[in-house]
Every structure is written in structure tokens, then in C-alpha cells.
Scaffold this motif. Sequence first.
Motif, PDB file in Angstrom:
ATOM      1  N   SER A 141     -44.553  36.433  11.029  1.00 35.04           N
ATOM      2  CA  SER A 141     -43.695  37.275  11.689  1.00 35.04           C
ATOM      3  C   SER A 141     -42.451  36.608  11.854  1.00 35.04           C
ATOM      4  O   SER A 141     -42.092  35.372  12.255  1.00 35.04           O
ATOM      5  CB  SER A 141     -44.025  37.942  13.114  1.00 35.04           C
ATOM      6  N   VAL A 142     -41.168  37.204  11.644  1.00 35.86           N
ATOM      7  CA  VAL A 142     -39.717  36.559  11.756  1.00 35.86           C
ATOM      8  C   VAL A 142     -38.855  37.164  12.530  1.00 35.86           C
ATOM      9  O   VAL A 142     -38.605  38.598  12.633  1.00 35.86           O
ATOM     10  CB  VAL A 142     -39.284  36.604  10.332  1.00 35.86           C
ATOM     11  N   ALA A 143     -38.395  36.626  13.677  1.00 33.02           N
ATOM     12  CA  ALA A 143     -37.191  37.028  14.126  1.00 33.02           C
ATOM     13  C   ALA A 143     -35.889  36.177  13.660  1.00 33.02           C
ATOM     14  O   ALA A 143     -35.937  34.968  13.267  1.00 33.02           O
ATOM     15  CB  ALA A 143     -37.168  36.891  15.625  1.00 33.02           C
ATOM     16  N   PHE A 144     -34.716  36.681  13.284  1.00 30.94           N
ATOM     17  CA  PHE A 144     -33.611  36.231  12.791  1.00 30.94           C
ATOM     18  C   PHE A 144     -32.359  36.628  13.579  1.00 30.94           C
ATOM     19  O   PHE A 144     -32.553  37.682  14.243  1.00 30.94           O
ATOM     20  CB  PHE A 144     -33.525  36.334  11.533  1.00 30.94           C
ATOM     21  N   SER A 145     -31.399  35.792  13.746  1.00 27.57           N
ATOM     22  CA  SER A 145     -30.124  36.146  14.371  1.00 27.57           C
ATOM     23  C   SER A 145     -28.752  36.130  13.343  1.00 27.57           C
ATOM     24  O   SER A 145     -28.829  35.374  12.649  1.00 27.57           O
ATOM     25  CB  SER A 145     -29.922  35.180  15.358  1.00 27.57           C
ATOM     26  N   GLY A 146     -27.809  36.626  14.003  1.00 32.20           N
ATOM     27  CA  GLY A 146     -26.559  36.639  13.353  1.00 32.20           C
ATOM     28  C   GLY A 146     -25.578  37.088  14.348  1.00 32.20           C
ATOM     29  O   GLY A 146     -25.882  37.877  15.520  1.00 32.20           O
ATOM     30  N   ARG A 147     -24.169  36.893  14.086  1.00 29.25           N
ATOM     31  CA  ARG A 147     -23.116  37.100  15.083  1.00 29.25           C
ATOM     32  C   ARG A 147     -22.666  38.698  15.040  1.00 29.25           C
ATOM     33  O   ARG A 147     -22.534  38.976  16.018  1.00 29.25           O
ATOM     34  CB  ARG A 147     -22.108  36.261  14.806  1.00 29.25           C
ATOM     35  N   LYS A 148     -22.888  39.361  14.152  1.00 27.34           N
ATOM     36  CA  LYS A 148     -22.421  40.536  14.066  1.00 27.34           C
ATOM     37  C   LYS A 148     -23.529  41.734  13.846  1.00 27.34           C
ATOM     38  O   LYS A 148     -24.304  41.446  12.995  1.00 27.34           O
ATOM     39  CB  LYS A 148     -21.576  40.530  12.709  1.00 27.34           C
ATOM     40  N   ARG A 149     -23.382  42.521  14.706  1.00 24.48           N
ATOM     41  CA  ARG A 149     -24.580  43.695  14.918  1.00 24.48           C
ATOM     42  C   ARG A 149     -24.788  44.198  13.724  1.00 24.48           C
ATOM     43  O   ARG A 149     -25.946  44.519  12.958  1.00 24.48           O
ATOM     44  CB  ARG A 149     -24.385  44.477  16.086  1.00 24.48           C
ATOM     45  N   GLN A 150     -23.457  44.899  12.989  1.00 19.07           N
ATOM     46  CA  GLN A 150     -23.765  45.459  11.711  1.00 19.07           C
ATOM     47  C   GLN A 150     -24.499  44.714  10.546  1.00 19.07           C
ATOM     48  O   GLN A 150     -25.527  45.443   9.889  1.00 19.07           O
ATOM     49  CB  GLN A 150     -22.404  45.744  11.281  1.00 19.07           C
ATOM     50  N   GLU A 151     -24.266  43.410  10.505  1.00 26.47           N
ATOM     51  CA  GLU A 151     -24.880  42.764   9.525  1.00 26.47           C
ATOM     52  C   GLU A 151     -26.090  42.281   9.992  1.00 26.47           C
ATOM     53  O   GLU A 151     -27.110  42.313   8.840  1.00 26.47           O
ATOM     54  CB  GLU A 151     -24.154  41.279   9.251  1.00 26.47           C
ATOM     55  N   VAL A 152     -26.757  42.166  11.139  1.00 33.13           N
ATOM     56  CA  VAL A 152     -27.969  41.927  11.461  1.00 33.13           C
ATOM     57  C   VAL A 152     -28.855  43.115  11.238  1.00 33.13           C
ATOM     58  O   VAL A 152     -29.952  43.053  10.889  1.00 33.13           O
ATOM     59  CB  VAL A 152     -28.045  41.718  13.028  1.00 33.13           C
ATOM     60  N   GLU A 153     -28.352  44.508  11.518  1.00 37.47           N
ATOM     61  CA  GLU A 153     -29.030  45.734  11.251  1.00 37.47           C
ATOM     62  C   GLU A 153     -29.348  45.872   9.781  1.00 37.47           C
ATOM     63  O   GLU A 153     -30.363  46.321   9.453  1.00 37.47           O
ATOM     64  CB  GLU A 153     -28.272  46.886  11.923  1.00 37.47           C
ATOM     65  N   LYS A 154     -28.337  45.402   9.027  1.00 38.56           N
ATOM     66  CA  LYS A 154     -28.419  45.607   7.639  1.00 38.56           C
ATOM     67  C   LYS A 154     -29.516  44.899   6.879  1.00 38.56           C
ATOM     68  O   LYS A 154     -30.313  45.151   6.259  1.00 38.56           O
ATOM     69  CB  LYS A 154     -27.164  45.389   6.811  1.00 38.56           C
ATOM     70  N   ALA A 155     -29.486  43.421   7.482  1.00 32.83           N
ATOM     71  CA  ALA A 155     -30.371  42.740   7.018  1.00 32.83           C
ATOM     72  C   ALA A 155     -31.778  42.950   7.297  1.00 32.83           C
ATOM     73  O   ALA A 155     -32.691  42.830   6.733  1.00 32.83           O
ATOM     74  CB  ALA A 155     -30.197  41.142   7.553  1.00 32.83           C
ATOM     75  N   GLU A 156     -31.996  43.385   8.653  1.00 25.98           N
ATOM     76  CA  GLU A 156     -33.324  43.727   9.094  1.00 25.98           C
ATOM     77  C   GLU A 156     -33.913  44.896   8.508  1.00 25.98           C
ATOM     78  O   GLU A 156     -35.071  44.859   7.936  1.00 25.98           O
ATOM     79  CB  GLU A 156     -33.216  44.224  10.898  1.00 25.98           C
ATOM     80  N   GLU A 157     -33.078  45.718   8.027  1.00 29.95           N
ATOM     81  CA  GLU A 157     -33.509  46.942   7.190  1.00 29.95           C
ATOM     82  C   GLU A 157     -34.115  46.444   5.804  1.00 29.95           C
ATOM     83  O   GLU A 157     -34.926  46.925   5.044  1.00 29.95           O
ATOM     84  CB  GLU A 157     -32.485  47.936   7.186  1.00 29.95           C
ATOM     85  N   GLN A 158     -33.145  45.440   5.287  1.00 35.87           N
ATOM     86  CA  GLN A 158     -33.430  44.858   3.728  1.00 35.87           C
ATOM     87  C   GLN A 158     -34.749  44.230   4.065  1.00 35.87           C
ATOM     88  O   GLN A 158     -35.548  44.127   3.168  1.00 35.87           O
ATOM     89  CB  GLN A 158     -32.403  43.989   3.474  1.00 35.87           C
ATOM     90  N   VAL A 167     -28.975  39.797  17.661  1.00 36.34           N
ATOM     91  CA  VAL A 167     -27.323  39.406  17.651  1.00 36.34           C
ATOM     92  C   VAL A 167     -27.305  38.152  18.695  1.00 36.34           C
ATOM     93  O   VAL A 167     -27.670  38.270  19.821  1.00 36.34           O
ATOM     94  CB  VAL A 167     -26.506  40.424  17.996  1.00 36.34           C
ATOM     95  N   SER A 168     -26.921  37.189  17.975  1.00 34.55           N
ATOM     96  CA  SER A 168     -26.711  35.866  18.971  1.00 34.55           C
ATOM     97  C   SER A 168     -25.529  34.801  18.200  1.00 34.55           C
ATOM     98  O   SER A 168     -25.576  34.927  17.091  1.00 34.55           O
ATOM     99  CB  SER A 168     -28.239  35.010  18.924  1.00 34.55           C
ATOM    100  N   ASP A 169     -24.931  34.266  19.018  1.00 28.63           N
ATOM    101  CA  ASP A 169     -24.055  33.196  18.637  1.00 28.63           C
ATOM    102  C   ASP A 169     -24.607  31.769  18.978  1.00 28.63           C
ATOM    103  O   ASP A 169     -24.575  31.573  20.383  1.00 28.63           O
ATOM    104  CB  ASP A 169     -22.563  33.477  19.221  1.00 28.63           C
ATOM    105  N   VAL A 170     -25.046  31.216  18.013  1.00 24.58           N
ATOM    106  CA  VAL A 170     -25.539  29.599  18.179  1.00 24.58           C
ATOM    107  C   VAL A 170     -24.449  28.880  19.340  1.00 24.58           C
ATOM    108  O   VAL A 170     -24.888  27.605  19.746  1.00 24.58           O
ATOM    109  CB  VAL A 170     -25.906  28.927  17.134  1.00 24.58           C
ATOM    110  N   ARG A 171     -23.176  29.255  19.230  1.00 24.80           N
ATOM    111  CA  ARG A 171     -22.178  28.355  20.144  1.00 24.80           C
ATOM    112  C   ARG A 171     -22.499  28.723  21.503  1.00 24.80           C
ATOM    113  O   ARG A 171     -21.978  27.901  22.450  1.00 24.80           O
ATOM    114  CB  ARG A 171     -20.953  28.865  19.613  1.00 24.80           C
ATOM    115  N   SER A 172     -23.164  29.595  21.775  1.00 24.03           N
ATOM    116  CA  SER A 172     -23.665  29.750  23.058  1.00 24.03           C
ATOM    117  C   SER A 172     -25.224  29.697  23.630  1.00 24.03           C
ATOM    118  O   SER A 172     -26.145  30.429  23.119  1.00 24.03           O
ATOM    119  CB  SER A 172     -23.328  31.475  23.384  1.00 24.03           C
ATOM    120  N   LEU A 173     -25.469  28.640  24.308  1.00 22.32           N
ATOM    121  CA  LEU A 173     -26.656  28.612  24.686  1.00 22.32           C
ATOM    122  C   LEU A 173     -27.129  29.654  25.519  1.00 22.32           C
ATOM    123  O   LEU A 173     -28.401  30.074  25.152  1.00 22.32           O
ATOM    124  CB  LEU A 173     -26.669  27.542  26.072  1.00 22.32           C
TER     125      LEU A 173
END
Length: 234
Positions: A30-47, A59-65
Amino acid sequence: MSDHKVAYITGGTKGIGFGIAKILLENGISVAFSGRKRQEVEKAEEQLKQYSENVLGVVSDVRSLESEEDAVRSTVAKFGRLDFVIANAGLGIFKPVDELTAQKWNDMIETNLTGAFYTLKASVEELKKTEGYYITVSSLAGANFFENGTGYNASKFGVVGFTQAAMIDLRKYNIKSTVIMPGSVATNFNGNVPSEKDNWKIQPDDMGNLVLDILKMNPRVLPSKIEFRATKPA
């Protein structure tokens, strides 16, 4: 692999992170993944759902704990545990040192190096529970300096040192740590658009298969640092 393992991958909307997510999903993880931009995250999740329904985009920004802590909480809420963390999110800006701005320097250090720390900091207590695995994606630039690479080299040299020191800190908890140092990869990194011209390069699926091989290794062995390059550069 034993049943119901869960991975969290940063920078998973495209390129290396997406390739790792795909291979792990195809192999029952099972995989959770993150990205900064919601639209890109939703597109990748569907793919990625074409490979398995057991996928979660956050949606997450690694620059923020705090953002990474939220991502880890979402992962555990969805899947019940966390076994593997792959800190992949990265940024490259290539300028001569006299032209590199303080902001661009900070962008690379905060994303590539501090981001790897925040991802581990946010997930380490979950990894203690599962005696899990923490993997960072550095670069051959983490061992080889080059012109216009001051900020990028500094961040990637840092990721190598950070991961290897963390490995020593964490092995008493039976947490394993590996830093992967790829060479040229066929991704969108630094404005590239992958095409047939990139066929000689490492492919994202190659990175995914490498991560899978690492995770499958007998627990008594630890490949703590791996240099990974194209067999025959163009």
C-alpha cells in the motif's frame, strides 16, 4: 514481502517518486505519496489506481514539519501502519555561485536536505513500531561536485551524510536506512521533457525496482549507500 506493508513516498506525483509508487503498488504494498499541488496529487492518485486501489495521495510540503506530520497521520489513518518511508522530494537550481540568490539556495537546502529530516522526524515513531525502513534519494551529485552546482551539491552531499548518520542512530531500533545516489534519470527534473532521447538513462521504474529489491533483502544485511548509474551514457 509479508502481507500489508505500507509505504510513504514524498515527491510522488511524477518522475522517480511516481515510478517507485507504481512498482510498490504492483507488488502488493500500500502506498501513500505526497506532492505540494493538490491538482497534481489528485491526477497522480487516479493514474496510480490502475496498479492498485491501495493508494492515497496527500498534499504536503516537505519544507514544513507540521505538513509532513499531517501526511504521516493521514497515511496511518488510512492504512493502519507505516513500514517504509522514501524521502524523494527534490529541487535543482543550477547557477554559478556568484549568481545564485540566497532564496534559491534556501529553496534547495530546505527541500532537499531539511525536507529529508522533516520526513524522518514526522515518521520515526511509526517506523519504530514496525521496525521499518527509511530511504532517501540523493544523487551522484552527493559525491561529485561540478560547475554551477554549489547549492545542489551542498544539499545532496548533506543528504548522504544525514542518512548515514541517521542509520547509526536508528539501527538500535531495528530501523534500516539507505541512501540511493542515482545518476541521470529520465524525468521532468530541471525542465526536461522525457522522450526517446532519454532511453539511455535510468528510468523511474528502474528506481522503483531498486527500492523493491532493497526492501526484499534479508534483514541481516544493510546496503547503506548505493550509487546507481546508467550502464552506457549517451
